[in-house]
Design a protein around this motif. Structure first.
Motif, PDB file in Angstrom:
ATOM      1  N   TYR A  76      -5.086  23.125  13.109  1.00  0.00           N
ATOM      2  CA  TYR A  76      -6.414  23.268  13.709  1.00  0.00           C
ATOM      3  C   TYR A  76      -7.029  24.593  13.258  1.00  0.00           C
ATOM      4  O   TYR A  76      -6.310  25.555  13.009  1.00  0.00           O
ATOM      5  N   PRO A  77      -8.342  24.640  13.151  1.00  0.00           N
ATOM      6  CA  PRO A  77      -8.999  25.891  12.743  1.00  0.00           C
ATOM      7  C   PRO A  77      -9.374  26.736  13.964  1.00  0.00           C
ATOM      8  O   PRO A  77      -9.706  26.200  15.021  1.00  0.00           O
ATOM      9  N   ASP A  78      -9.328  28.051  13.796  1.00  0.00           N
ATOM     10  CA  ASP A  78      -9.857  28.908  14.854  1.00  0.00           C
ATOM     11  C   ASP A  78     -11.343  29.154  14.588  1.00  0.00           C
ATOM     12  O   ASP A  78     -11.914  28.578  13.660  1.00  0.00           O
ATOM     13  N   THR A  79     -11.959  29.989  15.392  1.00  0.00           N
ATOM     14  CA  THR A  79     -13.407  30.206  15.263  1.00  0.00           C
ATOM     15  C   THR A  79     -13.788  30.902  13.959  1.00  0.00           C
ATOM     16  O   THR A  79     -14.941  30.864  13.566  1.00  0.00           O
ATOM     17  N   ASN A  80     -12.806  31.512  13.282  1.00  0.00           N
ATOM     18  CA  ASN A  80     -13.066  32.161  11.993  1.00  0.00           C
ATOM     19  C   ASN A  80     -12.705  31.262  10.818  1.00  0.00           C
ATOM     20  O   ASN A  80     -12.748  31.696   9.665  1.00  0.00           O
ATOM     21  N   GLY A  81     -12.308  30.021  11.107  1.00  0.00           N
ATOM     22  CA  GLY A  81     -11.946  29.096  10.040  1.00  0.00           C
ATOM     23  C   GLY A  81     -10.524  29.237   9.534  1.00  0.00           C
ATOM     24  O   GLY A  81     -10.143  28.597   8.557  1.00  0.00           O
ATOM     25  N   VAL A  82      -9.710  30.061  10.195  1.00  0.00           N
ATOM     26  CA  VAL A  82      -8.302  30.222   9.816  1.00  0.00           C
ATOM     27  C   VAL A  82      -7.528  29.037  10.383  1.00  0.00           C
ATOM     28  O   VAL A  82      -7.716  28.643  11.533  1.00  0.00           O
ATOM     29  N   THR A  83      -6.646  28.466   9.570  1.00  0.00           N
ATOM     30  CA  THR A  83      -5.861  27.309   9.994  1.00  0.00           C
ATOM     31  C   THR A  83      -4.583  27.752  10.702  1.00  0.00           C
ATOM     32  O   THR A  83      -3.837  28.590  10.188  1.00  0.00           O
ATOM     33  N   TRP A  84      -4.359  27.156  11.867  1.00  0.00           N
ATOM     34  CA  TRP A  84      -3.172  27.408  12.683  1.00  0.00           C
ATOM     35  C   TRP A  84      -2.409  26.107  12.855  1.00  0.00           C
ATOM     36  O   TRP A  84      -2.968  25.025  12.714  1.00  0.00           O
ATOM     37  N   LYS A  85      -1.139  26.229  13.172  1.00  0.00           N
ATOM     38  CA  LYS A  85      -0.293  25.069  13.454  1.00  0.00           C
ATOM     39  C   LYS A  85       0.001  25.035  14.958  1.00  0.00           C
ATOM     40  O   LYS A  85       0.328  26.058  15.546  1.00  0.00           O
ATOM     41  N   TRP A  86      -0.115  23.838  15.530  1.00  0.00           N
ATOM     42  CA  TRP A  86       0.161  23.622  16.947  1.00  0.00           C
ATOM     43  C   TRP A  86       1.509  22.937  17.061  1.00  0.00           C
ATOM     44  O   TRP A  86       1.742  21.896  16.438  1.00  0.00           O
ATOM     45  N   TRP A  87       2.400  23.525  17.839  1.00  0.00           N
ATOM     46  CA  TRP A  87       3.761  23.032  18.035  1.00  0.00           C
ATOM     47  C   TRP A  87       3.960  22.646  19.495  1.00  0.00           C
ATOM     48  O   TRP A  87       3.335  23.219  20.378  1.00  0.00           O
ATOM     49  N   GLN A  88       4.869  21.716  19.722  1.00  0.00           N
ATOM     50  CA  GLN A  88       5.142  21.310  21.090  1.00  0.00           C
ATOM     51  C   GLN A  88       6.568  20.780  21.189  1.00  0.00           C
ATOM     52  O   GLN A  88       7.103  20.191  20.253  1.00  0.00           O
ATOM     53  N   MET A  89       7.146  20.987  22.356  1.00  0.00           N
ATOM     54  CA  MET A  89       8.460  20.423  22.660  1.00  0.00           C
ATOM     55  C   MET A  89       8.426  19.944  24.101  1.00  0.00           C
ATOM     56  O   MET A  89       7.974  20.667  24.991  1.00  0.00           O
ATOM     57  N   GLU A  90       8.848  18.717  24.315  1.00  0.00           N
ATOM     58  CA  GLU A  90       8.910  18.161  25.669  1.00  0.00           C
ATOM     59  C   GLU A  90      10.279  18.455  26.265  1.00  0.00           C
ATOM     60  O   GLU A  90      11.286  18.505  25.563  1.00  0.00           O
ATOM     61  N   ASN A  91      10.285  18.645  27.570  1.00  0.00           N
ATOM     62  CA  ASN A  91      11.525  18.894  28.277  1.00  0.00           C
ATOM     63  C   ASN A  91      12.407  17.652  28.136  1.00  0.00           C
ATOM     64  O   ASN A  91      12.044  16.577  28.599  1.00  0.00           O
ATOM     65  N   PRO A  92      13.567  17.782  27.484  1.00  0.00           N
ATOM     66  CA  PRO A  92      14.418  16.603  27.273  1.00  0.00           C
ATOM     67  C   PRO A  92      14.927  15.967  28.569  1.00  0.00           C
ATOM     68  O   PRO A  92      15.241  14.782  28.595  1.00  0.00           O
ATOM     69  N   ASP A  93      14.971  16.734  29.660  1.00  0.00           N
ATOM     70  CA  ASP A  93      15.460  16.193  30.931  1.00  0.00           C
ATOM     71  C   ASP A  93      14.388  15.488  31.735  1.00  0.00           C
ATOM     72  O   ASP A  93      14.694  14.862  32.744  1.00  0.00           O
ATOM     73  N   LEU A  94      13.132  15.581  31.311  1.00  0.00           N
ATOM     74  CA  LEU A  94      12.040  14.964  32.066  1.00  0.00           C
ATOM     75  C   LEU A  94      11.428  13.758  31.346  1.00  0.00           C
ATOM     76  O   LEU A  94      10.388  13.281  31.730  1.00  0.00           O
ATOM     77  N   ARG A  95      12.074  13.296  30.303  1.00  0.00           N
ATOM     78  CA  ARG A  95      11.535  12.158  29.544  1.00  0.00           C
ATOM     79  C   ARG A  95      11.829  10.863  30.235  1.00  0.00           C
ATOM     80  O   ARG A  95      12.754  10.634  30.901  1.00  0.00           O
TER      81      ARG A  95
END
Length: 178
Positions: free
Chosen positions: A159-178
């Motif tokens: 995703y881009p920030d307001t200056n047009g720099v590209t960032w990566k979004w990461w996520q991990m779900e709680n394995p015990d709450l699936r």
């Protein structure tokens, strides 16, 4: 906060105002800021404000970034930990838990980021019962992107920030709450 976490090589403890000089050494290094949106700090008062901000997070959210101290020497190597992001929008999100770290350059490539990432993810999921942990990194920060992948976080999107720099979004779900 009274919480102190230990890893094999590190003590992770709440920030104190007495950490300001060492935090300033970290935050004024342009190499540390290469993949950050902020400019390196120029005066120690900026680090003092950061510590005061983090201490408010402890009081308001019962969690925040922690000082990382090398057990063997007592050296401050940087910070790490979970932050509840409710003060801005990131990639369209607010009110989420974010995992992050920043280490002094002389402590890079020694496995500390991986070591602390594992312990904080475990704490967030098993003690805090967080359902999802997020993180975001500059798209060109290969080291941090590799670490997040290695500890089990899933790359979600660029995703881009307001200056047009590209960032990566990461996520991990709680394995015990699936």
């Amino acid at each position: 906060m009274d919480l102190v976490i230990e890893t094999e090589r590190l003590i992770l403890r709440p920030f104190k105002l007495s950490d300001a000089e060492e935090l300033f050494e970290l935050n004024k290094n342009p190499n540390v800021h290469k993949y950050l949106w902020q400019k390196p700090e120029e005066i120690i008062d900026e680090s003092i404000k950061v510590i005061e901000y983090v201490q408010r997070q402890y009081a308001e959210n019962n969690i925040g970034r922690y000082a990382a101290i090398l057990k063997q020497t007592g050296d401050f190597i940087g910070w790490t930990g979970i932050k509840f992001v409710n003060d801005h929008v990131e990639n369209g999100n607010t009110n989420f838990y974010d995992y992050g770290y920043r280490l002094n350059e002389k402590f890079w490539n020694k496995g500390y980021a991986t070591e602390t990432s594992k312990v904080w993810l475990d704490y967030g999921f098993n003690k805090m019962k967080i359902d999802k942990m997020n993180a975001y990194t500059h798209s060109e920060n290969g080291a941090s992107n590799h670490i997040l992948q290695k500890v089990g976080m899933k790359f979600m999107e660029d995703y881009p920030d307001t200056n047009g720099v590209t960032w990566k979004w990461w996520q991990m779900e709680n394995p015990d709450l699936r």
